[in-house]
Design an enzyme around this catalytic site. Structure first.
Site: not given
Ligand SMILES: [Zn+2]
Ligand SMILES: [Zn+2]
Length: 320
Positions: A62, A64, A66-67, A142, A212, A270
């Protein structure tokens, strides 16, 4: 045989002085798959001594940061290193635009062909299907469109016992049929049974990556009986309400999914930076599902039917 999973980053939200955000490298049947690409992934790949050029498929769960904030940097390095092999990137619809906008703004291009495959976040989808494995995505729950990924080996051909084959004078050109399970007949018409010539191959293995997501019973359905399940566990039980609000999971919820899926092993990660001590995650998950490991960065998890072997890949302290 076996699958190797290298954890490059296991933290959520922001990298810290000693933690990286989500990224994993899966080695399956001699192929390298990068799963998510948080900031600093290429540095972690170097530290784990992974040969970058062997990555031909990248899966992004996805959008976000942090990915995937490490992705454009990695793609740019591939170009600077003179890569020519095609690269396929699987991810949400807007990923292609984001990446291409960055390259266009810099007036640059890549030395290699880059293909994008858009993932569906509402239904499971087969992304790659070869003789050796299948890779599919499955929906997660999510705040934005998010998918998990399921990697499944296909059964191998039967294992030839070469000594027995030689004793019967079987030519190499017939091995192919024998490995398919056929009996062998010599020039005198005498048949040698296949089970004398071969043994059962190792059973296929599978790995599921559930990034997530909040707890949903659907996840267990998508990853039924998987050999190794990675499931995010951002919080412990003390922040269960926060997990729900941000559409994340607790360690116990991750373990519940593993239990409901009848997974063989669970890996959690995570982690929220608010927990200094990660052992609490493992402890809470273990109360629900015993076969759990807390993901540690720059560790390799080797999955075999006999269990999981863990090895540190972290460079020596004085190594630059
Ligand atoms: Zn995240
Ligand atoms: Zn997220």
């Amino acid at each position: 045989m076996g699958l190797d999973l290298i954890i490059l980053g296991a933290a959520s939200a922001t990298p810290t002085s000693n933690q990286f955000t989500t990224a994993q490298l899966l080695k399956m049947r001699e192929h390298y798959f990068l799963i998510d690409c948080g900031e600093g992934t290429q540095k972690q790949l170097r530290r784990s001594k992974t040969k970058f050029s062997r990555i031909n498929h990248i899966f992004i769960s996805h959008l976000h940061g942090d990915h995937f904030f490490g992705l454009v940097g990695l793609l740019s390095s591939f170009h600077l290193l003179g890569r020519t092999a095609p690269l396929t990137i699987y991810g949400p619809p807007k990923l292609k635009d984001i990446i291409l906008t960055q390259f266009r703004a810099a007036g640059t291009f890549t030395s290699y062909p880059m293909h994008f495959v858009v993932t569906q976040h509402k239904v499971p989808q087969v992304l790659v299907d070869t003789d050796a494995y299948t890779i599919s995505s499955f929906p997660l729950k999510h705040r934005i469109a998010t998918t998990g990924f399921l990697f499944k080996e296909k059964p191998l051909k039967r294992t030839l016992n070469k000594e027995v084959a030689d004793a019967h004078g079987i030519p190499v050109c017939d091995y192919h049929w024998i490995k398919d399970g056929k009996n062998w007949t010599n020039d005198d018409g005498e048949e040698v049974q296949n089970d004398l010539l071969t043994s059962d191959p190792p059973k296929p293995l599978s790995y599921a990556f559930a990034s997530d997501t909040m707890y949903t019973a659907d996840t267990a359905e998508y990853v039924k009986e998987v050999d190794l399940l990675y499931h995010e566990s951002t919080f412990c039980e003390d922040k269960k309400a926060r997990a729900k609000q941000t559409m994340h999971s607790t360690a116990a919820q991750a373990a519940t999914v593993a239990k409901e899926a009848a997974a063989k092993h669970l890996l959690i990660g995570h982690y929220s930076a608010r927990y200094a001590d990660k052992s609490k995650f493992e402890e809470e998950a273990k109360a629900v599902f015993p076969n759990v490991f807390a993901a540690r960065e720059l560790y390799q998890y080797r999955l075999e039917h006999s269990g999981i072997k863990i090895k540190s890949l972290a460079p020596e302290k004085n190594e630059k």
